[in-house]
Design an enzyme around this catalytic site. Structure first.
Site, short mmCIF file in Angstrom:
data_model
loop_
_atom_site.label_atom_id
_atom_site.label_comp_id
_atom_site.label_asym_id
_atom_site.label_seq_id
_atom_site.Cartn_x
_atom_site.Cartn_y
_atom_site.Cartn_z
N GLU A 79 0.83 -1.22 0.00
CA GLU A 79 0.00 0.00 0.00
C GLU A 79 0.86 1.26 0.00
O GLU A 79 0.54 2.24 -0.65
CB GLU A 79 -0.95 0.01 1.20
CG GLU A 79 -2.11 -0.97 1.09
CD GLU A 79 -3.00 -0.75 -0.13
OE1 GLU A 79 -2.97 0.35 -0.71
OE2 GLU A 79 -3.70 -1.70 -0.52
N TYR A 103 -6.13 5.89 5.47
CA TYR A 103 -6.37 4.84 4.46
C TYR A 103 -5.47 3.62 4.71
O TYR A 103 -5.95 2.48 4.76
CB TYR A 103 -6.13 5.39 3.05
CG TYR A 103 -5.94 4.27 2.07
CD1 TYR A 103 -7.02 3.50 1.70
CD2 TYR A 103 -4.67 3.90 1.64
CE1 TYR A 103 -6.86 2.41 0.88
CE2 TYR A 103 -4.49 2.81 0.82
CZ TYR A 103 -5.59 2.07 0.44
OH TYR A 103 -5.41 0.96 -0.35
N ASP A 139 -9.88 5.14 -0.81
CA ASP A 139 -8.77 5.67 -1.63
C ASP A 139 -9.37 6.22 -2.92
O ASP A 139 -10.61 6.29 -3.04
CB ASP A 139 -7.72 4.58 -1.90
CG ASP A 139 -8.21 3.54 -2.89
OD1 ASP A 139 -9.44 3.47 -3.15
OD2 ASP A 139 -7.38 2.80 -3.44
#
Ligand code: SF4
Length: 415
Positions: free
Chosen positions: A60, A144, A162
């Site tokens: 991520e 996030y 996102d």
């Protein structure tokens, strides 16, 4: 308190939420892409032994601002080199920057490593497992990323928002107000938390992001193949001209609807579902000019060597190496730019440098997210050896191969 948004912008029907979850997860099980970070799952992370680095954390962070295809190779090399939190905590910043070189936004790698150090030294090697703790305790982990790690690696039923999720949710619920505004973002987080599947939160979040990445794409979404089209208000509006059950986008029931498109820019039928999401216009990137000089000498085996210096440890491209460079004022005459660069090199090397000895090579343009940077490139051949003042920034001579293996930015590779 502001009035709650009208029902058609929300997911208020539990039966519909249940159906949407089922449809989305069934599609994900059938169609998900085979990505390396999906191979390391929850069970692996919870095994006894040295704490594995959660795959989703690394992927991520790398995927912020970077395409999947680019990330795969970096991810594989990273996980091979530092499979555990302990291994990453022991790495040097130089090693991290070298592996990150070319991926951009270098502070991401640095903070990932700082966070691993913190887990090892202050949290007894145990990763925080809820979104709240992850965000509170780990540097570089925002809302996030915290939600993604908590749901995917540790099974917490928490949503994520996102860019892909913003697009899907805005279309599902015809949200046309500025999708970058805090009011809309807050609503989208509420929505993501309502929708997330309680028994498979990590898969559900990945499914929603995957839908945005592969089906509900920005320009030409594949609505005909979409597993949640029967829940999509934008799709209905495109097919039937009006969303059901509310008669008109402009007539949301409360007049000044905080989530509808602005009255001045109503639904444009030529755009279809891509009426959503909408964003306020971005500020144009700032223009900058930087003079940079490739200093070259013959190394001991006759091969050319180049001088690189290290950037400061904070700010843009922190800690990376570059050719000696000097930011320039806008609109300087070429002659003046050359003189300023010569003065900078002279102060730095302690040697007289004649401006006319600098050979102009060309200009290189590189776009950072918020800066439109032009490098004005010069070169200078040196006969004797030069040892820059050690009190100034660290510097070293490298061959071309060593240059490419060093922690240098893509912009400097272009130079
Ligand atoms: Fe996106 Fe189309 Fe699916 Fe709606 S139907 S979620 S617009 S792909």
């Amino acid at each position: 308190a502001p009035a709650p948004p009208p029902a058609r912008h929300l997911f208020g029907d539990p039966a519909e939420v249940e159906a949407l979850r089922g449809n989305l997860l069934a599609w994900y099980d059938r169609c998900k892409r085979d990505l390396p970070w999906r191979a390391l799952v929850r069970g692996d992370i919870e095994k006894p032994g040295p704490a594995l680095l959660p795959a989703v954390w690394v992927s991520e962070i790398m995927l912020q601002q970077t395409q999947v295809a680019t990330v795969i190779d970096y991810y594989n090399r990273w996980m091979q080199k530092w499979p555990t939190l302990q291994a990453l905590a022991q790495a040097s910043l130089e090693e991290v920057n070298e592996l990150w070189a070319g991926l951009g936004y270098y502070s991401r790698g640095k903070r990932l490593q700082e966070a691993a150090r913190k887990v090892v030294s202050e949290l007894a090697g145990r990763m925080p497992r809820t979104a709240e703790d992850l965000q509170k305790l780990l540097p570089g982990v925002g809302r996030y990323t915290a939600g993604a790690i908590a749901s995917i690696a540790y099974g917490q039923a928490t949503g994520v928002v996102d860019g892909n999720v913003i697009r899907v949710l805005c279309r599902l619920r015809c949200i046309g107000a500025d999708s970058g505004s805090p009011a809309v973002i807050d609503r989208l987080w509420d929505m993501a938390n309502v929708l997330v599947d309680r028994s498979r939160p990590g898969d559900f979040n990945q499914a929603l992001m995957e839908l945005g990445a592969t089906v509900c794409v920005p320009k030409s979404p594949l609505c005909g193949e979409c597993p949640v089209k029967q829940h999509c208000q934008a799709w209905r509006r495109k097919l039937f001209g009006k969303p059901a059950p509310v008669p008109d986008v402009e007539d949301c029931g409360v007049g000044d609807c905080p989530l509808c498109p602005p009255a001045m820019e109503p639904w444009d039928s030529s755009l279809g579902v891509t009426n959503f999401p909408r964003k306020a216009a971005k500020k144009p990137p700032r223009a900058m000019r930087t003079a940079t000089c490739v200093l070259e000498r013959r190394g001991c085996h006759g091969a050319p060597e180049y001088l690189i210096v290290q950037r400061p440890s904070s700010g843009l491209l922190a800690g990376l190496w570059e050719f000696p460079s000097l930011p320039l004022a806008q609109d300087l005459q070429e002659e003046k730019e050359r003189e300023e660069l010569a003065g900078h090199l002279q102060a730095w090397m302690g040697w007289p440098v004649a401006a006319k000895g600098l050979q102009f090579i060309g200009e290189v343009i590189h776009i950072f997210s918020h800066i439109h940077q032009t490098y004005v490139v010069y070169s200078l051949q040196l006969d004797g050896d030069v040892t820059p003042d050690p009190a100034l920034s660290p510097s070293r001579w490298v061959t071309e191969d060593e240059f490419h293996a060093s922690a240098v930015s893509t912009a400097m590779k272009k130079v």
